[in-house]
Design a protein around this motif. Sequence first.
Motif, PDB file in Angstrom:
ATOM      1  N   SER A 139       0.814  -1.216   0.000  1.00  0.00           N
ATOM      2  CA  SER A 139       0.000   0.000   0.000  1.00  0.00           C
ATOM      3  C   SER A 139       0.849   1.267   0.000  1.00  0.00           C
ATOM      4  O   SER A 139       0.385   2.328  -0.399  1.00  0.00           O
ATOM      5  N   VAL A 140       2.104   1.163   0.497  1.00  0.00           N
ATOM      6  CA  VAL A 140       2.973   2.353   0.543  1.00  0.00           C
ATOM      7  C   VAL A 140       4.125   2.241  -0.443  1.00  0.00           C
ATOM      8  O   VAL A 140       5.095   2.989  -0.359  1.00  0.00           O
ATOM      9  N   ARG A 141       4.021   1.297  -1.390  1.00  0.00           N
ATOM     10  CA  ARG A 141       5.112   1.087  -2.351  1.00  0.00           C
ATOM     11  C   ARG A 141       5.476   2.376  -3.088  1.00  0.00           C
ATOM     12  O   ARG A 141       6.647   2.693  -3.297  1.00  0.00           O
ATOM     13  N   GLN A 142       4.448   3.145  -3.482  1.00  0.00           N
ATOM     14  CA  GLN A 142       4.711   4.376  -4.227  1.00  0.00           C
ATOM     15  C   GLN A 142       5.567   5.331  -3.398  1.00  0.00           C
ATOM     16  O   GLN A 142       6.469   5.977  -3.909  1.00  0.00           O
ATOM     17  N   ARG A 143       5.289   5.423  -2.096  1.00  0.00           N
ATOM     18  CA  ARG A 143       6.096   6.256  -1.202  1.00  0.00           C
ATOM     19  C   ARG A 143       7.522   5.714  -1.100  1.00  0.00           C
ATOM     20  O   ARG A 143       8.498   6.459  -1.175  1.00  0.00           O
ATOM     21  N   LEU A 144       7.627   4.404  -0.909  1.00  0.00           N
ATOM     22  CA  LEU A 144       8.943   3.792  -0.699  1.00  0.00           C
ATOM     23  C   LEU A 144       9.849   3.988  -1.905  1.00  0.00           C
ATOM     24  O   LEU A 144      11.066   4.106  -1.753  1.00  0.00           O
ATOM     25  N   ARG A 145       9.253   4.017  -3.097  1.00  0.00           N
ATOM     26  CA  ARG A 145      10.063   4.236  -4.303  1.00  0.00           C
ATOM     27  C   ARG A 145      10.897   5.508  -4.202  1.00  0.00           C
ATOM     28  O   ARG A 145      11.995   5.595  -4.744  1.00  0.00           O
TER      29      ARG A 145
ATOM     30  N   HIS B  70      -5.439  28.223  -1.624  1.00  0.00           N
ATOM     31  CA  HIS B  70      -5.580  29.139  -0.487  1.00  0.00           C
ATOM     32  C   HIS B  70      -7.042  29.534  -0.254  1.00  0.00           C
ATOM     33  O   HIS B  70      -7.402  29.920   0.853  1.00  0.00           O
ATOM     34  N   ALA B  71      -7.848  29.407  -1.299  1.00  0.00           N
ATOM     35  CA  ALA B  71      -9.242  29.850  -1.154  1.00  0.00           C
ATOM     36  C   ALA B  71     -10.249  28.737  -1.416  1.00  0.00           C
ATOM     37  O   ALA B  71     -11.390  28.837  -0.973  1.00  0.00           O
ATOM     38  N   TYR B  72      -9.830  27.675  -2.126  1.00  0.00           N
ATOM     39  CA  TYR B  72     -10.791  26.654  -2.536  1.00  0.00           C
ATOM     40  C   TYR B  72     -10.215  25.252  -2.346  1.00  0.00           C
ATOM     41  O   TYR B  72      -8.995  25.058  -2.345  1.00  0.00           O
ATOM     42  N   LYS B  73     -11.122  24.292  -2.233  1.00  0.00           N
ATOM     43  CA  LYS B  73     -10.717  22.893  -2.093  1.00  0.00           C
ATOM     44  C   LYS B  73     -10.568  22.288  -3.487  1.00  0.00           C
ATOM     45  O   LYS B  73     -11.515  22.298  -4.284  1.00  0.00           O
ATOM     46  N   VAL B  74      -9.370  21.780  -3.764  1.00  0.00           N
ATOM     47  CA  VAL B  74      -9.063  21.222  -5.088  1.00  0.00           C
ATOM     48  C   VAL B  74      -8.699  19.752  -4.911  1.00  0.00           C
ATOM     49  O   VAL B  74      -7.920  19.401  -4.028  1.00  0.00           O
ATOM     50  N   GLU B  75      -9.289  18.878  -5.735  1.00  0.00           N
ATOM     51  CA  GLU B  75      -8.981  17.451  -5.656  1.00  0.00           C
ATOM     52  C   GLU B  75      -8.886  16.863  -7.049  1.00  0.00           C
ATOM     53  O   GLU B  75      -9.404  17.431  -8.015  1.00  0.00           O
ATOM     54  N   ARG B  76      -8.190  15.727  -7.147  1.00  0.00           N
ATOM     55  CA  ARG B  76      -8.082  15.050  -8.445  1.00  0.00           C
ATOM     56  C   ARG B  76      -8.512  13.598  -8.306  1.00  0.00           C
ATOM     57  O   ARG B  76      -8.363  12.993  -7.243  1.00  0.00           O
ATOM     58  N   VAL B  77      -9.048  13.046  -9.395  1.00  0.00           N
ATOM     59  CA  VAL B  77      -9.523  11.665  -9.411  1.00  0.00           C
ATOM     60  C   VAL B  77      -9.175  11.050 -10.766  1.00  0.00           C
ATOM     61  O   VAL B  77      -9.447  11.633 -11.812  1.00  0.00           O
ATOM     62  N   SER B  78      -8.553   9.873 -10.723  1.00  0.00           N
ATOM     63  CA  SER B  78      -8.302   9.116 -11.957  1.00  0.00           C
ATOM     64  C   SER B  78      -8.159   7.659 -11.572  1.00  0.00           C
ATOM     65  O   SER B  78      -8.228   7.310 -10.390  1.00  0.00           O
ATOM     66  N   GLY B  79      -7.932   6.812 -12.554  1.00  0.00           N
ATOM     67  CA  GLY B  79      -7.728   5.394 -12.262  1.00  0.00           C
ATOM     68  C   GLY B  79      -6.508   5.150 -11.401  1.00  0.00           C
ATOM     69  O   GLY B  79      -6.416   4.132 -10.716  1.00  0.00           O
ATOM     70  N   ASP B  80      -5.540   6.088 -11.405  1.00  0.00           N
ATOM     71  CA  ASP B  80      -4.328   5.938 -10.598  1.00  0.00           C
ATOM     72  C   ASP B  80      -4.427   6.631  -9.242  1.00  0.00           C
ATOM     73  O   ASP B  80      -3.478   6.634  -8.474  1.00  0.00           O
ATOM     74  N   SER B  81      -5.574   7.268  -8.949  1.00  0.00           N
ATOM     75  CA  SER B  81      -5.688   8.043  -7.715  1.00  0.00           C
ATOM     76  C   SER B  81      -5.753   7.124  -6.500  1.00  0.00           C
ATOM     77  O   SER B  81      -6.362   6.060  -6.556  1.00  0.00           O
ATOM     78  N   PRO B  82      -5.155   7.571  -5.384  1.00  0.00           N
ATOM     79  CA  PRO B  82      -5.215   6.766  -4.167  1.00  0.00           C
ATOM     80  C   PRO B  82      -6.561   6.858  -3.458  1.00  0.00           C
ATOM     81  O   PRO B  82      -6.863   6.065  -2.591  1.00  0.00           O
TER      82      PRO B  82
END
Length: 942
Positions: free
Chosen positions: A24-30, A322-334
């Motif tokens: 689950s943390v492989r991406q971090r460990l890389r 700083h003013a708005y909540k921004v998020e991303r979603v894709s097939g690779d998103s955690p």
Amino acid sequence: PDPMINLGRRMASDDTERVIVIESVRQRLRHLILVDQVLDLIHSIGNDQKELIRNKARNESNTAAVDLLINTVIKTPHHDGWFMEFVDALKNGGCQHAADYVEAKFPDPTEEADNDACVLFIQLMSPSLLDRLKTSDVCAHCFSEGIISKEDKENIEAEEKNSGNRKGARALLTRIVRGRPGWFSTFLKVLRDTECWPVLTRNSLTLFLADSILSNLLAVLCEPLLCFTDGTDMAAAGGPKRADIVLRDYQMDAARPALEGKNIIVCLPTGSGKTRVAVYITREHLDSRRREGRSGKVVVLVNKVPLVEQHFSTEFRPFLKHAYKVERVSGDSPLKISFTEIVKKNDVIICTAQILENFLDNKDDEGVQLSDLTLIVIDECHHTKKGEVYNHIMMRYLKQKHKNVQLKKEQKKTVPIPQILGLTASPGVGGATKMDKAEEHILQICANLDAYKIMTKDNGQHKKDPYKQIASVEARQEDPFGDVIKKIMNAIHIHASLSPTCDLGSQNYEQWVVQKERKAVKDEDHKVRVCVEHLRKYNEGLQLSNTIRMWDAFGFLNKYQEEEMKKKVAPEEDEPIQITDTERFLFNLFKENKKELQTLAGQPQFENKSLSELRRIILHEFTSRDSARGIIFTRTRCSAMALSQWIQENSKFSDVGVKASYVIGGGDQSNVKPMTAAEQKDVLNKFRNGEVNLLIATTVAEEGLDIPQCNFVIRYGLVTNEIAMIQAEGRARAEDSSYTLVEVKGSAVAEKESINEYRKDMMSKAIAKIKSLSQDDYDKRIMTLQFQAIMEERVRKTKKKQKDRKSSSPSEVKFTCRGCSSHVCNGDDIQIIENMHRVNVSPHFGKLFIRKENTSLQERLLDYETNVFIACKICGQRWGSMMLFHGLEFPCLHVKNFVVAYNGKKISNCTRWNELAIQFPALDYVHHASQVVQSSDDEDTQ
């Protein structure tokens, strides 16, 4: 039960949980593990395996080596103490932060996000820091402050001594950013104390660092260290403020109608800041709604997964966080929460278009409505045309827009629809050869996007185009390597009684082969089918030998033959797989000619002249410029990888400072292993910071991806359409840039480029003509095209409904093996998981296939994948893969590997399940799970 058995079970369970955590943390460990500091501390890994891991680090990257190290560590069976050995090695090897993740000691999410921002900031500042750092002084201070280990210090000092201050500085930065959160403020203090602090602008800080980090910095530094270009310091400025977005005049001109709430297409050249315009419009849209007391909701749609992270991390989040909540979603998103929830909780959502389309289709509470959104930004909007997902979304919009007109007439409440903003560098002409057709194509895109206007730069605002040249080379006088391949192909033609009507090695020949293969599959003519499969590979090998080294082309053919022979080897416990006389003939034919091909591949006097010309151009670019940075575009993944290797192995290139790498696509449509989004990002980051200065790319790099300024672009025997040409030209953004097309005389590449130039000119004139229309005339034409599109969509849906009514029931569908025509299953045996994966649930199906390890998946496992594929027990034809679903294993079928027959009709070219008008039932998970549990209980009883 025996206490020792229970203890063994608990240990096995602990090991499983530990492996799950590591994965689950492989991406971090890389990014946190340094292989050369950890490897020798793991004594359970044998010397041979350690050498493989070291070679991976030397020849590819530390990231790739970390992946191999992790695979080695978690490989079963586990020896006693394996986990603590790994943790201790990380701690003692200076990778304490990695050890924290492995032990599931995760930082607070906010702390983790802040640390990621700090790492990004140092990466962005590295070009400046590398020039300013006094490595020995900074290294000593960092060690005394405790943010690097003794081994780190020794490695950094050795690198400085052997390779100079700059390399030592790079080694220092590499190790610093792997530390536990909190290193950043200490490191800045060290930079101040050693007088190595770079000059910063306000934007360079506020774009990438959260307010909390900047506040902490001020507290730590206790003085106005951070100087700004306007002469103020941060303390005087009253602390961090939201990032300013300053548009150039032409960008503001392009944005103006959108700021008034109108739908527009922003058509600006690659590198002209289209995305920045979109960020500005997004912020103004949200600000204006907030001032009016209304909420805003913006969705940014992209057509490629890597663009999600790119737009999120480099554009939208830095300017809007700083003013708005921004998020991303894709097939690779955690992220694992519902997309609907993400839309509800955030102001700006960046996602692939297919994700939004999926949830617009959803009719229950988990769905998203167009009325929930107030602005949709569509990146690369020239893809908004028939059959594309962008167009499916916009068709919903157009229908609602015209329904609203009727509702308004009836004085009923209308349904809100979002504002639309399209972005493109080139709408293209859609293959038009005449001006009126080009104009119609562009107007259709405008209509599909309901654009009030298409906004472009004025003619006087265009930057100078790169210097363009065509380098033509003579075809080879002698090509003994190619002659041997052609001899093999002609022998296959005779064996299969085939008579091609086009030149071997040409695109036309490849199309001819594909048609023959489809017919042979339908006719169950396996002699011809297997022959044309081999012919297609030989044809590709012939094409490769004309663009890359003969040795690489030989390697490609040899690997294919080895893979085909592996298919004929069954696991030891299974029956042997049959080899037909034709297959034996084909294997022997290559074997008989292999030695001659291998010998000829090593004779440089027969190499293609294109390669020599490419060598000349690269050397010229790197010797005639102070700082060269370029891209070579090539047609196939195989050629991109081979060219990169050729450059890396040639000392003439390294002597002039060439540092090459390749970037290829992430889809699985090719036999070559695709690149993950993380791998693409890693290469592009290296290109950005100067570790790589020559990128060899397939067409994946032509569109969308944020590639830094280049001063030369080479298209190596590759010509597609005018959109791709404009995108590639736009990559050469720096002053005095060059754009070179390398072609073999008589290949028609130059002629195609000329046609693209003509289409580019025609596109510019067509846009100018459209812009000259009065608004009334433009609106009428747009309205007509929209009504036509809606009516065509209605007809298409009616036909689909009729087709669905007539669709066969699963019991009437039969599947046979593409390789040997043996019966595989009926449609009754298939159920569907998550409306996507078709699995065979028959208890008898397992007797028909064998299992084989899929080595290409070992580093790319998804939640539902295993590294096992299934193949026909008779002929070895691959059928699909095993998949895990909530703990149960199912054989997942890939329809392209079968011949489908229903209603007495055979379909040999079905590549996707949705091409079949068959409704398979959803998987009955409870039924299958209960069977497994019952079987397990029976075994326990016995």
